[in-house]
Structures are given as C-alpha cells and as structure tokens.
Design an enzyme around this catalytic site. Structure first.
Site, PDB file in Angstrom:
ATOM      1  N   SER A 181      28.883 -17.895  11.140  1.00 15.30           N
ATOM      2  CA  SER A 181      27.741 -17.169  10.566  1.00 15.30           C
ATOM      3  C   SER A 181      28.275 -15.998   9.768  1.00 15.30           C
ATOM      4  CB  SER A 181      26.851 -16.646  11.702  1.00 15.30           C
ATOM      5  OG  SER A 181      25.889 -15.743  11.208  1.00 15.30           O
ATOM      6  N   TYR A 217      24.695 -12.651  19.669  1.00 17.62           N
ATOM      7  CA  TYR A 217      24.973 -13.630  18.604  1.00 17.62           C
ATOM      8  C   TYR A 217      26.239 -13.231  17.844  1.00 17.62           C
ATOM      9  CZ  TYR A 217      23.880 -16.664  14.572  1.00 17.62           C
ATOM     10  OH  TYR A 217      23.902 -17.617  13.580  1.00 17.62           O
TER      11      TYR A 217
HETATM   12  P1  NAD Z   1      18.082 -24.240  14.286  1.00 16.38           P
HETATM   13  O1  NAD Z   1      17.607 -23.354  15.390  1.00 16.38           O
HETATM   14  O2  NAD Z   1      17.123 -24.627  13.252  1.00 16.38           O
HETATM   15  O3  NAD Z   1      18.766 -25.548  14.894  1.00 16.38           O
HETATM   16  C1  NAD Z   1      19.688 -25.431  15.943  1.00 16.38           C
HETATM   17  C2  NAD Z   1      19.734 -26.728  16.698  1.00 16.38           C
HETATM   18  O4  NAD Z   1      20.622 -26.531  17.804  1.00 16.38           O
HETATM   19  C3  NAD Z   1      18.369 -27.145  17.283  1.00 16.38           C
HETATM   20  O5  NAD Z   1      18.103 -28.489  16.986  1.00 16.38           O
HETATM   21  C4  NAD Z   1      18.539 -26.913  18.773  1.00 16.38           C
HETATM   22  O6  NAD Z   1      17.800 -27.806  19.594  1.00 16.38           O
HETATM   23  C5  NAD Z   1      20.036 -27.134  18.945  1.00 16.38           C
HETATM   24  N1  NAD Z   1      20.527 -26.519  20.184  1.00 16.38           N
HETATM   25  C6  NAD Z   1      20.221 -25.304  20.699  1.00 16.38           C
HETATM   26  N2  NAD Z   1      20.814 -25.152  21.893  1.00 16.38           N
HETATM   27  C7  NAD Z   1      21.507 -26.295  22.110  1.00 16.38           C
HETATM   28  C8  NAD Z   1      22.327 -26.731  23.179  1.00 16.38           C
HETATM   29  N3  NAD Z   1      22.525 -25.981  24.263  1.00 16.38           N
HETATM   30  N4  NAD Z   1      22.893 -27.960  23.078  1.00 16.38           N
HETATM   31  C9  NAD Z   1      22.678 -28.732  21.993  1.00 16.38           C
HETATM   32  N5  NAD Z   1      21.890 -28.384  20.975  1.00 16.38           N
HETATM   33  C10 NAD Z   1      21.325 -27.163  21.045  1.00 16.38           C
HETATM   34  O7  NAD Z   1      19.322 -23.459  13.650  1.00 16.38           O
HETATM   35  P2  NAD Z   1      20.055 -23.606  12.237  1.00 16.38           P
HETATM   36  O8  NAD Z   1      19.595 -22.503  11.407  1.00 16.38           O
HETATM   37  O9  NAD Z   1      20.011 -24.990  11.750  1.00 16.38           O
HETATM   38  O10 NAD Z   1      21.529 -23.220  12.718  1.00 16.38           O
HETATM   39  C11 NAD Z   1      22.585 -24.149  12.848  1.00 16.38           C
HETATM   40  C12 NAD Z   1      23.872 -23.370  13.041  1.00 16.38           C
HETATM   41  O11 NAD Z   1      24.076 -22.506  11.916  1.00 16.38           O
HETATM   42  C13 NAD Z   1      23.862 -22.459  14.268  1.00 16.38           C
HETATM   43  O12 NAD Z   1      25.146 -22.435  14.842  1.00 16.38           O
HETATM   44  C14 NAD Z   1      23.529 -21.107  13.691  1.00 16.38           C
HETATM   45  O13 NAD Z   1      24.004 -20.057  14.495  1.00 16.38           O
HETATM   46  C15 NAD Z   1      24.237 -21.174  12.362  1.00 16.38           C
HETATM   47  N6  NAD Z   1      23.743 -20.262  11.341  1.00 16.38           N
HETATM   48  C16 NAD Z   1      22.489 -20.393  10.824  1.00 16.38           C
HETATM   49  C17 NAD Z   1      22.090 -19.523   9.816  1.00 16.38           C
HETATM   50  C18 NAD Z   1      20.755 -19.629   9.137  1.00 16.38           C
HETATM   51  O14 NAD Z   1      20.462 -18.785   8.272  1.00 16.38           O
HETATM   52  N7  NAD Z   1      19.914 -20.576   9.439  1.00 16.38           N
HETATM   53  C19 NAD Z   1      22.945 -18.531   9.369  1.00 16.38           C
HETATM   54  C20 NAD Z   1      24.192 -18.421   9.937  1.00 16.38           C
HETATM   55  C21 NAD Z   1      24.596 -19.308  10.908  1.00 16.38           C
END
Ligand code: NAD
Length: 255
Positions: A131, A143
């Site tokens: 991230s 986080y």
């Molecule tokens: P999201 O919340 O839309 O999706 C995350 C997915 O992870 C969900 O389907 C959820 O069910 C699954 N999940 C949660 N806990 C879990 C577990 N214990 N075991 C298995 N699956 C689990 O999030 P996103 O925005 O798609 O994020 C994906 C990745 O990108 C994450 O690691 C997040 O930290 C990172 N990220 C996202 C952003 C953003 O702006 N969206 C920015 C930086 C980093």
C-alpha cells in the site's frame, strides 16, 4: 496476450476489488487461476477456480497446498492480495484489532509463502500487495504497521527464495476504487486525490496490469522491488501541498 499461458496462479482475497481483477487478468493471460477468499464469491469468472481460504489460518493453507499438489503438481504464481483495514489511530486502536490486521496482512502472506513456495519451480513469482501506507506514515496505525512489515517479509523472502529462482516483489497501490475505499470518509478520498500528481484515483485494472507483469517472464530479473501504482502519491514525500500552495503566486523568474 497469453503471457501466463499454462501457469498455475493463486490469488488471495479474490472475491471482489483488486483481487477479483487480478484473478481475471491472470486468466485472460492464459493462467490456470485459483481465486481464494474468506467470503463467498458472488460471480464466476471464466478460467478461474474458486476456493475458500482465510489467509490467517495455517490449516486452511495446508489444505489448499495439498489440493494444489494433487490437482496441478506445482504453483507458478502467488498473489498475496487479501487485506483488511481498521481506521483507528495510535491512541485509539485496540490490541485485538491491531493483532487481527497483522494476522491477515502479514501472517497471511507468510503462511502463503511457507505453504506454496515448496510447490514452486524456478521461474515462479510471488507478488505481495502492500500500500502507499507501506511507504509513508499513514494515520491508521494497525494497517500502516502491517504493510511496512509486509515489505520486510518480502525482502527476507526475496533473499531466501532467490537461489531457487523464485522472485518476490511488492506492489503498492495508491487510492484505488474498490469496496475498501468506498467505505472510507469522502474527506479521505478528496485528500488522497489532492496529494496525487495525476489528480485522480486508480482502477483495479491498473493494479492488475502491474501484477500480471510481475508474474510473467517479462519481469524475470525483477525481485525485491517495491513498485508504487499510485499516480505519484508517494513520490513527492509530502511536498505536493507546498508546490500547489505556491503555484498561483509563483513569480515568473522563480518558475
Ligand atoms: P477489498 O476490501 O475490496 O477486498 C479485499 C478482499 O480480501 C475481500 O474480498 C475480502 O473478503 C478478502 N479478505 C479479507 N480478509 C480475508 C482473510 N482473512 N482471508 C482471505 N480473504 C480475506 O480491498 P481492495 O481494495 O481490493 O484491497 C486489496 C489489497 O490492496 C489489500 O491488501 C489492500 O490492503 C490493498 N490496498 C488497497 C488500496 C485501495 O485503495 N483500494 C490501496 C492500497 C492497498
């Protein structure tokens, strides 16, 4: 383009958001994709096998590794994408929330590497989804600490798995439109866009494109890298507001 033709790729947290897009992009590149998530999948994607997996649970990873060994005999790619956030600051965060975020965001990828690396032949690739919070001081402490730790895990794994020809890289998304960011306050979105030189949010497809590149052989000499996919958010070290504040009044000779 078939850059992942015949490769076996596991993606965690793939029921929605970036994980779903990464799984679909890998399938479009010709991979056999195993999409995993702790929550049920709402839709099916062609070329993608869906499995239940809570990444924080050792026994579930062991069962998945067992199934993969029998079904495919090997794994060529692992995308540790599953992640959760708790938006509490240092003074407010509970130990239970802090621990749960580490369990999913750090222990999960560790378990994935421990269980699947033994199935990986030379040329395999692991991509950990960090991230912008892994590159900066970000206000949700659990986080931020977890994503910095994930970078450390990635570097150690890169060192250890390099001699076996397995690459390990980190992708660091900025503000991407997903259910995770949809649940944030509007002010969070606005502040992120103000700090982003490209002046917009990113899409799940833009992250997936970098992930597929890191999984495929075009990136065969890239390992141990931290790659931001953030529209420049983390590039300026917090100085964009200074630049923006001075821009309208900047005398001609100083520009
Ligand atoms: P999201 O919340 O839309 O999706 C995350 C997915 O992870 C969900 O389907 C959820 O069910 C699954 N999940 C949660 N806990 C879990 C577990 N214990 N075991 C298995 N699956 C689990 O999030 P996103 O925005 O798609 O994020 C994906 C990745 O990108 C994450 O690691 C997040 O930290 C990172 N990220 C996202 C952003 C953003 O702006 N969206 C920015 C930086 C980093």
């Amino acid at each position: 383009m078939n850059r992942l033709q015949g490769k076996v790729v596991v993606v965690t947290g793939a029921a929605r958001g970036q994980g779903a897009a990464e799984a679909a992009a890998c399938a479009a590149e010709g991979a056999h994709v195993i999409a995993t998530d702790a929550q049920p999948f709402a839709t099916e994607t062609e070329g993608v096998v869906q499995r239940t997996l809570d990444v924080s649970r050792d026994e579930e990873w062991a069962a998945l590794a067992d199934w993969l060994r029998h079904a495919y005999g090997r794994v060529d790619g692992l995308v540790n994408n599953a992640g959760i956030n708790r938006r509490a600051r240092v003074g407010e965060v509970t130990v239970a929330d802090f621990d749960r975020v580490q369990a999913v965001n750090v222990t999960g990828p560790l378990l994935g590497i421990q269980h699947l690396a033994p199935l990986m032949p030379p040329g395999s690739s692991i991509v950990n989804i960090g991230s912008a919070a892994a590159l900066t001081g970000h206000y949700p402490v659990a986080y931020t600490a977890s994503k910095w730790a994930l970078r450390g895990l990635s570097r150690s794994a890169c060192l250890e798995l390099g001699p076996r020809g397995i690459r390990v890289n980190c992708v660091h998304p900025g503000f991407i439109e997903t259910p995770m960011t949809a649940s944030a306050a509007p002010a969070f979105r606005e502040a992120n866009l103000r700090e982003t030189p490209l002046g917009r949010s990113g899409t799940v497809a833009e992250v997936a494109a970098v992930v597929t590149f890191l999984l495929c052989d075009a990136s065969s000499f890239v390992t141990g890298a931290d790659i931001p996919v953030d529209g420049g958010l983390t590039s300026h070290g917090g100085t964009k507001s200074i630049s923006d504040a001075l821009l309208p009044d900047l005398p001609e000779e100083d520009s």
